[in-house]
Scaffold this active site. Structure first.
Site, PDB file in Angstrom:
ATOM      1  N   GLY A 134      -6.575   2.058   4.546  1.00 11.69           N
ATOM      2  CA  GLY A 134      -7.663   1.069   4.482  1.00 11.69           C
ATOM      3  C   GLY A 134      -8.955   1.746   4.073  1.00 11.69           C
ATOM      4  N   TYR A 149      -2.643 -10.443  16.229  1.00  7.47           N
ATOM      5  CA  TYR A 149      -3.554  -9.303  16.038  1.00  7.47           C
ATOM      6  C   TYR A 149      -3.715  -8.519  17.349  1.00  7.47           C
ATOM      7  CZ  TYR A 149      -7.913  -6.898  14.660  1.00  7.47           C
ATOM      8  OH  TYR A 149      -8.873  -5.957  14.370  1.00  7.47           O
TER       9      TYR A 149
HETATM   10  P1  NAP Z   1     -11.581  -4.739   5.839  1.00  4.32           P
HETATM   11  O1  NAP Z   1     -12.983  -4.553   5.377  1.00  4.32           O
HETATM   12  O2  NAP Z   1     -10.933  -6.081   5.745  1.00  4.32           O
HETATM   13  O3  NAP Z   1     -10.666  -3.648   5.061  1.00  4.32           O
HETATM   14  C1  NAP Z   1      -9.292  -3.593   5.322  1.00  4.32           C
HETATM   15  C2  NAP Z   1      -8.711  -2.389   4.631  1.00  4.32           C
HETATM   16  O4  NAP Z   1      -7.305  -2.307   4.966  1.00  4.32           O
HETATM   17  C3  NAP Z   1      -8.789  -2.470   3.104  1.00  4.32           C
HETATM   18  O5  NAP Z   1      -9.006  -1.167   2.613  1.00  4.32           O
HETATM   19  C4  NAP Z   1      -7.393  -2.959   2.710  1.00  4.32           C
HETATM   20  O6  NAP Z   1      -6.988  -2.587   1.408  1.00  4.32           O
HETATM   21  C5  NAP Z   1      -6.552  -2.218   3.743  1.00  4.32           C
HETATM   22  N1  NAP Z   1      -5.238  -2.822   3.920  1.00  4.32           N
HETATM   23  C6  NAP Z   1      -4.943  -4.069   4.356  1.00  4.32           C
HETATM   24  N2  NAP Z   1      -3.610  -4.238   4.371  1.00  4.32           N
HETATM   25  C7  NAP Z   1      -3.062  -3.079   3.938  1.00  4.32           C
HETATM   26  C8  NAP Z   1      -1.730  -2.641   3.713  1.00  4.32           C
HETATM   27  N3  NAP Z   1      -0.672  -3.425   3.961  1.00  4.32           N
HETATM   28  N4  NAP Z   1      -1.538  -1.387   3.245  1.00  4.32           N
HETATM   29  C9  NAP Z   1      -2.592  -0.580   2.983  1.00  4.32           C
HETATM   30  N5  NAP Z   1      -3.869  -0.922   3.174  1.00  4.32           N
HETATM   31  C10 NAP Z   1      -4.096  -2.172   3.644  1.00  4.32           C
HETATM   32  O7  NAP Z   1     -11.390  -4.305   7.356  1.00  4.32           O
HETATM   33  P2  NAP Z   1     -12.366  -3.526   8.386  1.00  4.32           P
HETATM   34  O8  NAP Z   1     -13.175  -4.550   9.077  1.00  4.32           O
HETATM   35  O9  NAP Z   1     -12.994  -2.363   7.761  1.00  4.32           O
HETATM   36  O10 NAP Z   1     -11.264  -3.064   9.443  1.00  4.32           O
HETATM   37  C11 NAP Z   1     -10.681  -1.790   9.442  1.00  4.32           C
HETATM   38  C12 NAP Z   1      -9.846  -1.661  10.699  1.00  4.32           C
HETATM   39  O11 NAP Z   1     -10.686  -1.866  11.838  1.00  4.32           O
HETATM   40  C13 NAP Z   1      -8.721  -2.695  10.807  1.00  4.32           C
HETATM   41  O12 NAP Z   1      -7.571  -2.096  11.352  1.00  4.32           O
HETATM   42  C14 NAP Z   1      -9.276  -3.717  11.763  1.00  4.32           C
HETATM   43  O13 NAP Z   1      -8.275  -4.414  12.452  1.00  4.32           O
HETATM   44  C15 NAP Z   1     -10.095  -2.823  12.675  1.00  4.32           C
HETATM   45  N6  NAP Z   1     -11.149  -3.539  13.386  1.00  4.32           N
HETATM   46  C16 NAP Z   1     -12.134  -4.163  12.707  1.00  4.32           C
HETATM   47  C17 NAP Z   1     -13.113  -4.845  13.422  1.00  4.32           C
HETATM   48  C18 NAP Z   1     -14.244  -5.565  12.739  1.00  4.32           C
HETATM   49  O14 NAP Z   1     -14.997  -6.264  13.447  1.00  4.32           O
HETATM   50  N7  NAP Z   1     -14.435  -5.441  11.452  1.00  4.32           N
HETATM   51  C19 NAP Z   1     -13.049  -4.882  14.818  1.00  4.32           C
HETATM   52  C20 NAP Z   1     -12.033  -4.229  15.468  1.00  4.32           C
HETATM   53  C21 NAP Z   1     -11.073  -3.543  14.748  1.00  4.32           C
HETATM   54  P3  NAP Z   1      -7.436  -3.463   0.116  1.00  4.32           P
HETATM   55  O15 NAP Z   1      -8.907  -3.171  -0.099  1.00  4.32           O
HETATM   56  O16 NAP Z   1      -6.585  -2.997  -0.996  1.00  4.32           O
HETATM   57  O17 NAP Z   1      -7.191  -4.897   0.501  1.00  4.32           O
END
Ligand code: NAP
Length: 242
Positions: A11, A154
């Site tokens: 990611g 989730y």
């Molecule tokens: P984001 O901006 O939606 O980015 C998600 C990333 O994951 C992107 O790089 C995407 O790739 C990649 N991805 C998704 N499915 C994938 C797959 N099957 N194989 C490889 N890569 C994949 O998310 P974020 O908010 O930065 O979140 C990052 C992590 O933090 C996640 O695990 C999320 O659950 C966790 N998290 C986030 C929050 C929040 O509030 N944002 C809170 C708690 C936990 P593409 O760009 O190619 O789509």
């Protein structure tokens, strides 16, 4: 300092993963940024990282695919020589109430978030064991600690990551591999851009604001250099889950 260390970040194209790539690169680490569909954003991130003086490459991989994860770890090892740091950050949401959640919504979230982390750990572990060292940081969520209505899939995936973290920490400690999890609350990324400031959960943050991806990246970087912390889960949520 992480000079000469190779960090594989899933990611790694956007949001928390991108901020982490930039933070680890400022500490000297080479970056393998793995994402589902690396496009212009991943390419310009790599250029930015290379301009900072580290090696950086974008890799296309669906982390939910066991064989594809193996091929990606092999490709990173081939290009960079090794893997020292694994950040399991790739994640998706497919929210819905349990009454109406489709099987596919449950499976895809578990497969990407939880099995994806297993797949990457599974394929990096032989490298870590052979070199007698490694750091794993699993990006879980407060939803995995508290649960969240509308996010049974989730929350289950993120709670599973915590169990995975603790087992791997116990299993690999004798090989000098540390495995920890972080549990972010609401962080300002694409994943949360549709959540309004009026959402009741937003009002339940004692510090009164969303976190920034850069703040999460600081915590991940700390864990990448911590040699005596393993099996820990650190919340970074503005106090949401107190
Ligand atoms: P984001 O901006 O939606 O980015 C998600 C990333 O994951 C992107 O790089 C995407 O790739 C990649 N991805 C998704 N499915 C994938 C797959 N099957 N194989 C490889 N890569 C994949 O998310 P974020 O908010 O930065 O979140 C990052 C992590 O933090 C996640 O695990 C999320 O659950 C966790 N998290 C986030 C929050 C929040 O509030 N944002 C809170 C708690 C936990 P593409 O760009 O190619 O789509």
């Amino acid at each position: 300092m992480l000079k000469g260390k190779v960090a594989l970040i899933t990611g790694g194209s956007r949001g928390i993963g991108k901020a982490t790539a930039l933070k680890l690169a400022t500490l000297g680490a080479d970056i393998a940024a793995v994402s589902y569909n690396p496009g212009d954003e991943a390419a310009s991130l790599c250029k930015q990282l290379q301009d900072m003086g580290v090696r950086a490459e974008a890799f296309k991989c669906d982390v939910a695919d066991f064989q594809a994860a193996k091929e990606t770890v092999d490709a990173v090892k081939e290009l960079f020589g090794t893997v020292d740091i694994l950040i399991n950050n790739a994640g998706i949401t497919r929210d819905g109430l349990i009454m109406s959640m489709k099987e596919d919504a449950f499976d895809s979230v578990i497969d990407t978030n939880l099995k994806g982390a297993f797949n990457m750990i599974r394929h990096c572990t032989p490298i870590f064991v052979r070199q007698r060292g490694g750091k794993i940081v699993n990006v879980s969520s407060v939803a995995g600690i508290m649960g969240n209505a509308g996010q049974a899939n989730y929350s289950a995936s993120k709670a599973g990551m915590i169990g995975l973290t603790k087992s791997v920490a116990r299993e690999l400690a004798s090989r000098n591999v540390c495995c920890n999890a972080i549990a972010p609350g609401f962080i300002a990324t694409d994943m949360t851009k549709d959540i309004s400031q009026d959402n009741p959960l937003m009002k339940a943050i004692p510090l009164g604001r969303q976190g920034l991806p850069e703040e999460v990246a600081e915590l991940i970087a700390f864990l990448c250099s911590a040699d005596y912390i393993t099996g820990e889960v650190i919340r970074i949520d503005g106090g949401m889950a107190i």
